[in-house]
Design a protein around this motif. Structure first.
Motif, PDB file in Angstrom:
ATOM      1  N   THR A  42     111.165  90.962  87.774  1.00  0.00           N
ATOM      2  CA  THR A  42     110.044  91.439  86.960  1.00  0.00           C
ATOM      3  C   THR A  42     109.582  90.356  85.995  1.00  0.00           C
ATOM      4  O   THR A  42     108.377  90.135  85.824  1.00  0.00           O
ATOM      5  CB  THR A  42     110.446  92.715  86.189  1.00  0.00           C
ATOM      6  N   LEU A  70     107.474  87.829  87.757  1.00  0.00           N
ATOM      7  CA  LEU A  70     106.121  88.352  87.976  1.00  0.00           C
ATOM      8  C   LEU A  70     105.283  88.282  86.704  1.00  0.00           C
ATOM      9  O   LEU A  70     104.102  87.944  86.759  1.00  0.00           O
ATOM     10  CB  LEU A  70     106.171  89.797  88.480  1.00  0.00           C
ATOM     11  N   THR A  71     105.888  88.591  85.554  1.00  0.00           N
ATOM     12  CA  THR A  71     105.126  88.536  84.292  1.00  0.00           C
ATOM     13  C   THR A  71     104.656  87.121  84.019  1.00  0.00           C
ATOM     14  O   THR A  71     103.516  86.910  83.601  1.00  0.00           O
ATOM     15  CB  THR A  71     105.967  89.032  83.089  1.00  0.00           C
ATOM     16  N   LYS A  72     105.510  86.153  84.294  1.00  0.00           N
ATOM     17  CA  LYS A  72     105.168  84.762  84.026  1.00  0.00           C
ATOM     18  C   LYS A  72     104.143  84.235  85.034  1.00  0.00           C
ATOM     19  O   LYS A  72     103.128  83.645  84.649  1.00  0.00           O
ATOM     20  CB  LYS A  72     106.438  83.909  84.079  1.00  0.00           C
ATOM     21  N   GLU A  73     104.396  84.430  86.322  1.00  0.00           N
ATOM     22  CA  GLU A  73     103.550  83.855  87.366  1.00  0.00           C
ATOM     23  C   GLU A  73     102.193  84.545  87.471  1.00  0.00           C
ATOM     24  O   GLU A  73     101.195  83.897  87.773  1.00  0.00           O
ATOM     25  CB  GLU A  73     104.264  83.901  88.723  1.00  0.00           C
ATOM     26  N   MET A  74     102.157  85.843  87.248  1.00  0.00           N
ATOM     27  CA  MET A  74     100.906  86.587  87.414  1.00  0.00           C
ATOM     28  C   MET A  74     100.272  86.973  86.076  1.00  0.00           C
ATOM     29  O   MET A  74      99.269  87.678  86.052  1.00  0.00           O
ATOM     30  CB  MET A  74     101.154  87.829  88.269  1.00  0.00           C
ATOM     31  N   LYS A  75     100.922  86.542  84.998  1.00  0.00           N
ATOM     32  CA  LYS A  75     100.426  86.807  83.644  1.00  0.00           C
ATOM     33  C   LYS A  75     100.181  88.310  83.430  1.00  0.00           C
ATOM     34  O   LYS A  75      99.098  88.741  83.043  1.00  0.00           O
ATOM     35  CB  LYS A  75      99.192  85.981  83.345  1.00  0.00           C
ATOM     36  N   LEU A  76     101.240  89.094  83.692  1.00  0.00           N
ATOM     37  CA  LEU A  76     101.183  90.548  83.550  1.00  0.00           C
ATOM     38  C   LEU A  76     102.095  90.982  82.418  1.00  0.00           C
ATOM     39  O   LEU A  76     103.011  90.254  82.028  1.00  0.00           O
ATOM     40  CB  LEU A  76     101.660  91.234  84.841  1.00  0.00           C
ATOM     41  N   LYS A 114     103.438  96.373  83.715  1.00  0.00           N
ATOM     42  CA  LYS A 114     102.593  96.207  84.901  1.00  0.00           C
ATOM     43  C   LYS A 114     103.344  95.470  86.009  1.00  0.00           C
ATOM     44  O   LYS A 114     103.223  95.799  87.185  1.00  0.00           O
ATOM     45  CB  LYS A 114     101.300  95.486  84.547  1.00  0.00           C
ATOM     46  N   ALA A 115     104.121  94.461  85.623  1.00  0.00           N
ATOM     47  CA  ALA A 115     104.907  93.718  86.615  1.00  0.00           C
ATOM     48  C   ALA A 115     105.972  94.626  87.246  1.00  0.00           C
ATOM     49  O   ALA A 115     106.193  94.582  88.462  1.00  0.00           O
ATOM     50  CB  ALA A 115     105.563  92.509  85.962  1.00  0.00           C
ATOM     51  N   LEU A 131     104.212  96.836  89.715  1.00  0.00           N
ATOM     52  CA  LEU A 131     103.869  96.068  90.915  1.00  0.00           C
ATOM     53  C   LEU A 131     105.095  95.849  91.788  1.00  0.00           C
ATOM     54  O   LEU A 131     105.030  96.022  93.002  1.00  0.00           O
ATOM     55  CB  LEU A 131     103.258  94.722  90.512  1.00  0.00           C
ATOM     56  N   LYS A 132     106.220  95.515  91.170  1.00  0.00           N
ATOM     57  CA  LYS A 132     107.461  95.285  91.920  1.00  0.00           C
ATOM     58  C   LYS A 132     107.889  96.547  92.655  1.00  0.00           C
ATOM     59  O   LYS A 132     108.248  96.506  93.832  1.00  0.00           O
ATOM     60  CB  LYS A 132     108.573  94.846  90.954  1.00  0.00           C
TER      61      LYS A 132
END
Length: 176
Positions: A153, A156-162, A166-167, A170-171
């Motif tokens: 998670t 995802l927050t870092k790479e998709m800026k979420l 939200k990350a 998505l996961k």
């Protein structure tokens, strides 16, 4: 693996090994052992090359976890370490081992040409995971993995800026 020893002395030798192997004073841990293989050759009262699993948990960690149940007046009858619980689940639920002396699914020897069934379990927690490979008669390989769901998670927050929420969503719903 302990060398050939009188079968009745196995608990004594395991306690000696526990003092050597557990990195805390034995008074600070709850510990026990389990024979890891169903087959144990005994010759003249001596157990030959017995495989033993030594398990220990710190008392303060157990007390912290049990406090939640004591707070709601719920009685706990058994505490197992995650890797041992996974091994028992694989042995008695997935492989349906019910006893006996050998590696067959119901005990006993395997018929000629039949391959031994093995199970690989990956238990992913929030901060850590456990990997276990067993055939039901023996834990073939077990390792804690210091990665869990929150690690994915955070990536995802870092790479998709979420945001974390939200990350996480998505996961959990990536297939949709």
């Amino acid at each position: 693996m302990i060398p050939a020893i009188e079968k009745k002395r196995i608990p004594d030798i395991v306690k000696f090994e526990a003092k050597q192997q557990i990195p805390f004073p034995l008074e600070e841990v709850v510990w026990d052992f389990q024979r890891l293989s169903d087959k144990q050759e005994v010759i003249g009262g001596f157990a030959m090359e017995t495989e033993i699993g030594l398990f220990a948990m710190k008392r303060d960690i157990i007390s912290r976890h049990l406090a939640h149940y004591q707070g709601v007046k719920s009685e706990v009858h058994l505490v197992q370490m995650a890797p041992l619980a996974l091994a028992n689940y694989a042995t008695y639920e997935l492989l349906k081992k019910r006893g006996g002396d050998g590696p067959g699914e119901e005990g006993g020897e395997l018929p000629p040409g039949k391959k031994k069934r093995c199970v690989v379990i990956l238990d992913i927690g929030t901060e850590g995971s456990n990997l276990l490979i067993t055939d039901g008669a023996k834990v073939i390989w077990q390792r804690p993995v210091p990665l869990g769901g929150n690690n994915f998670t955070r990536v995802l927050t870092k790479e998709m800026k979420l945001t974390f929420a939200k990350a996480e969503h998505l996961k959990r719903h990536a297939a949709k």
